[in-house]
Write a protein that holds these residues in place. Structure first.
Motif, PDB file in Angstrom:
ATOM      1  N   HIS A 143       0.852  -1.190   0.000  1.00 59.56           N
ATOM      2  CA  HIS A 143       0.000   0.000   0.000  1.00 59.56           C
ATOM      3  C   HIS A 143       0.887   1.238   0.000  1.00 59.56           C
TER       4      HIS A 143
ATOM      5  N   CYS B 280       0.181  -5.320   8.398  1.00 58.00           N
ATOM      6  CA  CYS B 280       0.741  -3.970   8.315  1.00 58.00           C
ATOM      7  C   CYS B 280       0.227  -3.109   9.472  1.00 58.00           C
TER       8      CYS B 280
ATOM      9  N   GLY C 163      -3.477  -1.583   8.183  1.00 49.59           N
ATOM     10  CA  GLY C 163      -4.128  -2.886   8.398  1.00 49.59           C
ATOM     11  C   GLY C 163      -4.136  -3.862   7.248  1.00 49.59           C
TER      12      GLY C 163
HETATM   13 FE1  FES Z   1      -1.060   1.296   4.308  1.00 50.86          FE
HETATM   14 FE2  FES Z   1       0.351  -0.905   4.797  1.00 50.86          FE
HETATM   15  S1  FES Z   1       1.089   1.045   4.333  1.00 50.86           S
HETATM   16  S2  FES Z   1      -1.785  -0.677   4.794  1.00 50.86           S
END
Ligand code: FES
Length: 260
Positions: A216, A232, A236
């Motif tokens: 992400h 994460c 999440g």
């Molecule tokens: Fe956003 Fe991992 S950096 S869920």
């Protein structure tokens, strides 16, 4: 917002159960309710929460919940167990209203802080009134635009850069003495030539190696040995031990390493 993980047990108490739903006000928080199970009722006991992406302590486990159940119902027998995640806003108040001032016809209701049954009713009333152009005297408290959406713009840009790819596989050599530090059926992050490698060894000693960087926005993942997942701590996202993305907001798999 961040994500919080809670654990839940479905328990046959072999005794008469109550009606209604209950939660205690002080920490550690547990909630009690019932559900139909065949022709009888079972207890649904939830709690032992912790921030997603942080390894659960011994207080954050199914065993803790089972001990709580046994305190009240000594004949308790666990028939189901699962864990779940909730969105927690930093000020602990949900965001309910328009998604952005540029999109006044798109509504958002999130950050229920584990009070989804109550907050979703509040959200339904506020959003219905907004669509009908009616005043709602509570809507200011849940203002979805109360934080300037600068961070969201950055996140959106980053998401836009992401492309759907399946696994990218790289080859890597991991010294045997590093691998032997990890017990079977366990995971850990090790450093090889300054790079972090996420390792899981299954019960037979087979090794699964991934790059432990969230797809992400790049946070470092942590190993969750209860579910055998990479979690994460930032928003999440979760991945199974083979690197498959199983929980958003990330939608891309992890980079997987093949051992040479
Ligand atoms: Fe956003 Fe991992 S950096 S869920």
């Amino acid at each position: 917002m961040y994500q919080s993980t809670s654990y839940v047990l479905g328990i046959d108490t072999h005794s008469e159960l109550f009606d209604g739903m209950y939660i205690n006000p002080s920490s550690p928080i547990y909630s009690f309710r019932t559900a139909k199970f065949g022709d009888k009722k079972i207890l649904i006991l939830a709690g032992a929460d912790h921030k997603t992406g942080f390894a659960p302590t011994k207080e954050n486990t199914y065993d803790t919940l089972e001990n709580v159940a046994k305190k009240y119902y000594p004949k308790s027998e666990v028939v189901y167990r699962w864990n779940t995640r909730d969105c927690i806003s930093l000020d602990k108040i949900p965001y309910i209203g328009i998604l952005s001032s540029f999109m006044p016809n798109v509504f958002v209701a999130t950050g229920f802080n584990k009070w989804g049954i109550t907050s979703s009713n509040v959200a339904a009333n506020i959003i219905t009134n907004k669509i009908l152009g009616k005043e709602n005297k509570y809507s200011f408290a849940f203002d979805s635009l109360r934080l300037k959406p600068i961070k969201n713009r950055i996140e959106l840009k980053n998401m836009g850069k992401q492309v759907f790819k399946s696994f990218i596989t790289n080859r890597i050599k991991i010294p045997e003495d590093e691998l032997s530090k990890i017990e079977n059926d366990n995971g850990a992050i090790i450093k090889i030539d300054g790079k972090s490698i996420g390792i899981y060894k299954d019960t037979s000693g087979n090794v699964f190696a991934v790059k432990p960087t969230c797809t992400h926005l790049g946070c470092l993942l942590t190993w969750n040995n209860l579910d055998k997942t990479w979690d994460c701590p930032c928003h999440g996202s979760r991945y199974d031990f083979k690197g498959h993305n199983i929980y958003d907001p990330a939608f891309k798999h992890l980079i997987v390493f093949k051992l040479t």
